[in-house]
Design an enzyme around this catalytic site. Structure first.
Site, PDB file in Angstrom:
ATOM      1  N   GLY A 137       0.803  -1.211   0.000  1.00  0.00           N
ATOM      2  CA  GLY A 137       0.000   0.000   0.000  1.00  0.00           C
ATOM      3  C   GLY A 137       0.836   1.260   0.000  1.00  0.00           C
ATOM      4  N   GLY A 151       5.538   4.504  -8.829  1.00  0.00           N
ATOM      5  CA  GLY A 151       6.231   3.251  -9.089  1.00  0.00           C
ATOM      6  C   GLY A 151       5.290   2.064  -9.032  1.00  0.00           C
ATOM      7  N   HIS A 152       4.439   2.022  -8.005  1.00  0.00           N
ATOM      8  CA  HIS A 152       3.443   0.959  -7.916  1.00  0.00           C
ATOM      9  C   HIS A 152       2.496   1.002  -9.119  1.00  0.00           C
ATOM     10  CE1 HIS A 152       4.241   1.471  -3.449  1.00  0.00           C
ATOM     11  NE2 HIS A 152       4.451   0.181  -3.618  1.00  0.00           N
ATOM     12  N   GLY A 155       8.688  -4.539  -8.762  1.00  0.00           N
ATOM     13  CA  GLY A 155       9.600  -3.478  -9.141  1.00  0.00           C
ATOM     14  C   GLY A 155      11.052  -3.915  -9.022  1.00  0.00           C
ATOM     15  N   ARG A 159       8.452   4.998   1.706  1.00  0.00           N
ATOM     16  CA  ARG A 159       9.162   5.578   2.847  1.00  0.00           C
ATOM     17  C   ARG A 159       9.661   6.991   2.561  1.00  0.00           C
ATOM     18  NH1 ARG A 159      10.484  -0.029   3.559  1.00  0.00           N
ATOM     19  NH2 ARG A 159       9.957  -0.730   5.681  1.00  0.00           N
TER      20      ARG A 159
END
Length: 293
Positions: free
Chosen positions: A40, A45-46, A158, A198
């Site tokens: 989540g 990128g996700h 990724g 992060r």
């Protein structure tokens, strides 16, 4: 593969039985299923992973589960960002067919203690694994569980966590999972900083500092492309650069693409690093092809 993309937010399923009912219906229709497992706090990128999954399959399943098994003692499990509704909204334009968001109780009904584990020896104990005790054992355990539950044709990950991708590919090969594992290049900010959930913990000033990680990787790559093979000296120079930028590097290592140490005959490399900036741990890597250089 399907080119139909819906702007509707994907339906959320939290239980394995409900997930399997929907998946079984798709399989009976001969549809190809792609799976993107995440924790989540989704970023671009996700979303690139989801777009690749959408390109390759008829149905796309995304999971969101902050997996406690892959956090070592003292790490940021409780502080890890959780934003299910915002994530669901971000997935809406991408045509995700189902969002699997199980509770810890659903995936680990007997709790964490004594849980059956899947371990990839060798690859898991080095680099990040040497700094995060039990991390990759937690990753391979939950990914194998999710593969068993979802039974996808394709799984998309990724390349930012190169070591994780290598470990999952080894696990899939060793355990004969009928899953095609697809890697997607790292998405980056304009500064070169690799996108990460992060990064939300970084201040604007720290983001500028963190961009030095990619710069150090690029400098090491140029050294290799220039023909240098004094690997230890290149690594030490990068470590000094990161420390001078105010980061606390844990490692900066040049490896072969299979993560073995390189030698003078190596032509294809991957450079991997991890560093702390304040309370945030950042990872990155860069692949380098010197063949024909």
């Amino acid at each position: 593969m399907s080119s139909i993309v819906s702007a509707a937010e994907p339906p959320v399923v939290g239980d394995i039985a409900g997930l399997r009912r929907q998946l079984d219906a798709w399989r009976r229709g001969g549809q190809r299923i792609a799976f993107v497992p995440t924790m989540g706090s989704l970023h671009e990128g996700h979303l690139a992973l989801v777009s690749e999954a959408r390109r390759r399959a008829d149905r796309v399943v995304v999971s969101i589960f902050v997996n406690p098994l892959q956090f070592a003692a003292g790490e940021d499990f409780s502080a890890y960002p959780r934003s299910l509704e915002a994530d669901r909204s971000r997935l809406a334009p991408l045509g995700v067919d189902l969002l699997f968001a199980p509770s810890e109780q659903e995936l680990y009904p007997r709790g964490r203690e004594g849980l059956t584990q899947v371990i990839v020896p060798g690859l898991s104990g080095q680099l990040c694994g040497a700094w995060r005790d039990g991390h990759f054992e937690g990753v391979t355990t939950v990914v194998s569980l999710l593969f068993h539950v979802v039974q996808p044709d394709i799984a998309v990950f990724g390349e930012k966590d190169y070591q994780q991708l290598a470990i999952i590919r080894r696990m899939v090969s060793d355990l004969h999972f009928p899953v095609e594992v697809v890697g997607v290049p790292t998405a980056r900010e304009a500064s070169g900083l690799a996108l990460s959930s992060r990064n939300a913990f970084l201040s604007p000033a720290q983001r500028k500092q963190a961009a030095r990680i990619h710069q150090a990787l690029q400098a090491a790559a140029r050294a290799l492309q220039d023909g240098r093979r004094d690997f230890s000296a290149i690594e030490e120079q990068a470590l000094q650069e990161l420390r001078a930028a105010g980061l606390e590097p844990q490692f900066f290592e040049i490896r072969q693409t299979d993560l073995r140490p390189p030698d003078d005959a190596t032509q294809q490399f991957v450079i991997l690093t991890a560093a702390r900036l304040g309370s945030t741990r950042l990872i990155d890597n860069l692949s380098v092809n010197c063949a024909g250089a």
